[in-house]
Scaffold this motif. Sequence first.
Motif, PDB file in Angstrom:
ATOM      1  N   GLU A  85      56.197  84.550  89.463  1.00 36.99           N
ATOM      2  CA  GLU A  85      55.131  85.283  90.153  1.00 36.99           C
ATOM      3  C   GLU A  85      55.672  86.548  90.813  1.00 36.99           C
ATOM      4  O   GLU A  85      55.045  87.608  90.777  1.00 36.99           O
ATOM      5  N   TYR A  87      58.079  88.302  89.781  1.00 27.55           N
ATOM      6  CA  TYR A  87      58.345  89.261  88.706  1.00 27.55           C
ATOM      7  C   TYR A  87      57.057  89.783  88.065  1.00 27.55           C
ATOM      8  O   TYR A  87      57.103  90.648  87.190  1.00 27.55           O
ATOM      9  N   GLY A  88      55.917  89.235  88.473  1.00 25.02           N
ATOM     10  CA  GLY A  88      54.647  89.670  87.906  1.00 25.02           C
ATOM     11  C   GLY A  88      54.389  89.118  86.519  1.00 25.02           C
ATOM     12  O   GLY A  88      53.633  89.718  85.732  1.00 25.02           O
ATOM     13  N   LYS A  89      54.976  87.966  86.216  1.00 25.46           N
ATOM     14  CA  LYS A  89      54.855  87.408  84.868  1.00 25.46           C
ATOM     15  C   LYS A  89      53.707  86.410  84.743  1.00 25.46           C
ATOM     16  O   LYS A  89      53.278  85.790  85.720  1.00 25.46           O
ATOM     17  N   GLU A  90      53.253  86.226  83.512  1.00 26.59           N
ATOM     18  CA  GLU A  90      52.092  85.371  83.232  1.00 26.59           C
ATOM     19  C   GLU A  90      52.366  83.912  83.586  1.00 26.59           C
ATOM     20  O   GLU A  90      51.437  83.165  83.890  1.00 26.59           O
ATOM     21  N   GLY A  92      53.777  82.825  86.186  1.00 30.13           N
ATOM     22  CA  GLY A  92      53.796  82.635  87.633  1.00 30.13           C
ATOM     23  C   GLY A  92      52.575  81.895  88.135  1.00 30.13           C
ATOM     24  O   GLY A  92      51.595  81.685  87.410  1.00 30.13           O
ATOM     25  N   HIS A  95      49.599  83.899  87.727  1.00 31.99           N
ATOM     26  CA  HIS A  95      49.670  84.625  86.454  1.00 31.99           C
ATOM     27  C   HIS A  95      50.127  86.070  86.657  1.00 31.99           C
ATOM     28  O   HIS A  95      49.699  86.980  85.945  1.00 31.99           O
ATOM     29  N   GLY A  96      50.987  86.268  87.655  1.00 27.10           N
ATOM     30  CA  GLY A  96      51.551  87.581  87.896  1.00 27.10           C
ATOM     31  C   GLY A  96      50.677  88.528  88.675  1.00 27.10           C
ATOM     32  O   GLY A  96      51.046  89.678  88.887  1.00 27.10           O
ATOM     33  N   TYR A 309      54.542  89.462  80.457  1.00 25.24           N
ATOM     34  CA  TYR A 309      53.576  89.941  81.436  1.00 25.24           C
ATOM     35  C   TYR A 309      52.181  89.523  80.970  1.00 25.24           C
ATOM     36  O   TYR A 309      51.944  89.334  79.766  1.00 25.24           O
TER      37      TYR A 309
END
Length: 322
Positions: A85, A87-90, A92, A95-96, A309
């Motif tokens: 999360e 890192y802004g990733k899906e 997370g 979902h980022g 992402y």
Amino acid sequence: MKKYDKTFLLNAYRKMATIRAYETKVEEIFLAGELPGFTHLYIGEEACGVGVCENLNSDDYIESTHRGHGHCLAKGADVKKMMAELYGKETGYCHGKGGSMHIADFSIGMLGANGVVGAGYNLAMGAALAAKLQGTEQIAVAFFGDGASNRGTFHESCNMASVWKLPILYVCEMNQWASTTPYRTTTSVEDIAVRAVAYDMPGKTVNGNDFFEVYEAAKEAVEYVRSGKGPYLLELKTYRIKGHFVGDPEKYRTKEEVQEHFQNDDPLVNFRKTVIEKKLLTDAELDEIDEAARQLVLESVEEAIAASYPDESELMKNYYCD
């Protein structure tokens, strides 16, 4: 100390060590320019979140703050989802889309970190009201800092919770700094807990850097709240070791002040000293936990970097309930 079994002690230290390892790594990668947004660290306050949450059931609720990583991990959140999360990733938790200040996991009762100072009181109060109306034995915990205790929402929430005898525990992590402001310049009382009397609820102040003091005080408070007697205000005296946010130049205090606090009252060191002196755990056992925590965090970073992402088509997904 004999009442604490080895499994309990190992688990408590594992949570504190994981928080420390997570926050230490987050500081490193944020300063390296790998993370978007802002992040606020919980280093030096680990005994507070863990000492309280070790008294909670998995379905009890907690509401956090902008400094929420420690609360999430103390309640049982997944390290890898949290890192993703940031890192802004899906992969997370949000979902980022939420980032550091908005991690939530309803499955473990974690209602969310919150970027608005003092916004968590009434959300936790709503959860406590729901628990009372539904007749469950759940309670809600609202974590907040000394600065947030001066917000109007604190007084509104305390008053209503007391009138309705709601099962909510207010936990003030008195870390002595409200952003860049020392509490003595803005707060009319030395101990936040004395404000409890204005709302006809119990209030207690303990050393927030001593896990065992926090645990025992929280146990008493949780039992009171769960029994249906109404709200309780618990104040944990601690210290914010890092700046308000990562990258804070900290011109408002001296490095010597911070160093003195951390060297003399580190909650992880305090825990180690106690359990080793009482011959409950060994240095080797604690070192093993420290290393395992560091490895877990390293894995979480590697997996977060490798994750995708969220797709642009998902921009508006998950914002509203169907």
